[in-house]
Design a protein around this motif. Structure first.
Motif, mmCIF file in Angstrom:
data_model
loop_
_atom_site.group_PDB
_atom_site.id
_atom_site.type_symbol
_atom_site.label_atom_id
_atom_site.label_comp_id
_atom_site.label_asym_id
_atom_site.label_seq_id
_atom_site.Cartn_x
_atom_site.Cartn_y
_atom_site.Cartn_z
ATOM 1 N N TYR A 216 0.837 -1.196 0.000
ATOM 2 C CA TYR A 216 0.000 0.000 0.000
ATOM 3 C C TYR A 216 0.877 1.253 0.000
ATOM 4 C CZ TYR A 216 -2.927 -3.319 2.802
ATOM 5 O OH TYR A 216 -3.604 -4.406 3.303
ATOM 6 N N VAL A 217 0.351 2.351 -0.570
ATOM 7 C CA VAL A 217 0.760 3.696 -0.128
ATOM 8 C C VAL A 217 -0.441 4.228 0.631
ATOM 9 C CG1 VAL A 217 1.236 6.081 -0.816
ATOM 10 C CG2 VAL A 217 2.426 4.206 -1.968
ATOM 11 N N LEU A 218 -0.225 4.650 1.866
ATOM 12 C CA LEU A 218 -1.357 5.098 2.696
ATOM 13 C C LEU A 218 -1.222 6.584 3.009
ATOM 14 C CD1 LEU A 218 -1.515 2.052 5.135
ATOM 15 C CD2 LEU A 218 -3.041 2.544 3.206
ATOM 16 N N SER A 219 -2.344 7.270 2.930
ATOM 17 C CA SER A 219 -2.356 8.680 3.338
ATOM 18 C C SER A 219 -2.415 8.717 4.864
ATOM 19 C CB SER A 219 -3.567 9.376 2.704
ATOM 20 O OG SER A 219 -4.491 9.732 3.680
ATOM 21 N N PRO A 220 -1.877 9.771 5.501
ATOM 22 C CA PRO A 220 -1.898 9.809 6.973
ATOM 23 C C PRO A 220 -3.319 9.856 7.532
ATOM 24 C CG PRO A 220 -1.124 11.903 6.062
ATOM 25 C CD PRO A 220 -1.208 10.952 4.909
ATOM 26 N N GLY A 221 -4.300 10.177 6.677
ATOM 27 C CA GLY A 221 -5.701 10.165 7.112
ATOM 28 C C GLY A 221 -6.129 8.800 7.626
#
Ligand code: UTP
Length: 311
Positions: A216-221
């Motif tokens: 994954y690339v995950l947003s800090p959200g």
């Protein structure tokens, strides 16, 4: 470090998180005192391939999520002066390089997950280290063969589209119940705008055959969503459930990975992965090929150690 060039939407991805704190019950008894992520694929521990995938993408700040019983993961990336001196004085430069070369390209950090409450909880343990930036997340018990390497593929799509990007793999319908499954709209070949996600559905309930493939690339959200996520399938805090919440406020895309995924989380898959990676190393395969062919063609002649339960 990967820099986002002018005209891209996503920000730079500078950090990676590798959850590796799970109990690994499917790999017992092998994984009782040795973390399953330390089990070898040919001649190096699984975690080394995962860290190498990050480094090859230029992401060199890497956080391992471990537990009090999995110190070996941190130790593997620590210096071992006595061993280094022995190898250097014995002229064993290739072996020395196999230990040190990767370490010179990365900075390894570690945080402990106090209780094995699931993958989502493990990712939440990375909040303080990651801060308010998008980050790579690579499961520590899955590796890939072939190109492009998944971390690079995800970072590229993140730069283009921004937000969270999930690696996807198409599997036969009978296997969907092992994974998180997406529903979405294909916006161009292989790239999906995700509309929903469900963890380990029954085949008849699965919205597609596209499953989440360990990268994954995950947003800090995602961290706020994880804080609000209650235990789901198996009584565990599921990352998939938090991503479904994230979808309510941010776009999430999926990209079908070009490389092939190999798990090491159960004995049969671990053995298969070893064979696949051994075949890709001519010097190793030269020593193995006759035995493998013999097993296939002369089964009755080959000594088989009978083991009751595992395979
Ligand atoms: P798995 O779903 O394979 O779970 O985790 P597991 O608990 O390790 O293995 P089994 O099901 O008992 O055999 C996928 C990845 O997420 C990590 C694992 O270490 C693995 O790399 N994980 C899982 C955590 O870090 N913490 C958890 O609480 C659960």
């Amino acid at each position: 470090m990967i820099s986002a060039s002018v005209g891209t939407i996503g920000t730079m991805v500078k950090k990676a998180v590798i959850p590796a704190a799970g109990l690994g019950t499917r790999m017992l008894p092998a994984a009782k005192a040795v973390p399953k992520e330390m089990l070898p694929i040919v001649d190096r521990p699984t975690i080394q391939y995962v860290v190498d995938e990050c480094a090859s993408t230029g992401v060199n700040d890497i956080l391992l999520v471990t537990s009090k019983d999995k110190r070996a993961l941190e130790d593997h990336f620590d210096r071992h002066r006595e061993l280094e001196q022995r190898l250097a004085s014995g002229g064993k430069q290739a072996l020395l390089d196999s230990v040190n070369e990767l370490m010179s390209r990365v900075r390894i950090h570690a945080v402990r997950q106090q209780e094995q409450r699931g993958l989502g909880d493990a990712v939440l343990c990375a909040r303080e280290h990651v801060g308010n930036e998008p980050f790579l997340c690579l499961l520590g018990d899955a590796v890939f063969s072939g190109e492009p390497r998944p971390a690079q593929q995800l970072v590229d799509v993140h730069h283009e589209l921004g937000g969270s990007v999930i690696g996807l793999e198409e599997v036969p319908l009978e296997k969907v119940s092992r994974y998180g499954v997406i529903a979405g709209k294909e916006i161009r070949p292989g790239v999906w705008k995700i509309q929903s996600l469900v963890e380990k559905p029954r085949p008849e309930d699965a919205p597609s055959r596209l499953v989440i493939a360990a990268r994954y690339v995950l947003s800090p959200g995602v961290f706020d969503c994880l804080e609000r996520t209650r235990p789901g399938v198996g009584g565990e805090i599921q990352l998939t459930d938090a991503l479904r919440t994230l979808l309510e406020t941010e776009p999430v895309h999926g990209v079908v990975l070009g490389a092939k995924r190999h798990d090491i989380g159960n004995p049969a898959d671990w053995l298969k992965t070893n064979l696949v990676f051994a075949k890709a190393r001519p010097e190793v395969w030269a020593l193995l090929e006759a035995t493998v062919r013999g097993l296939l063609t002369r089964a009755a002649d080959v000594d088989v150690v009978r083991s009751p339960d595992i395979l």
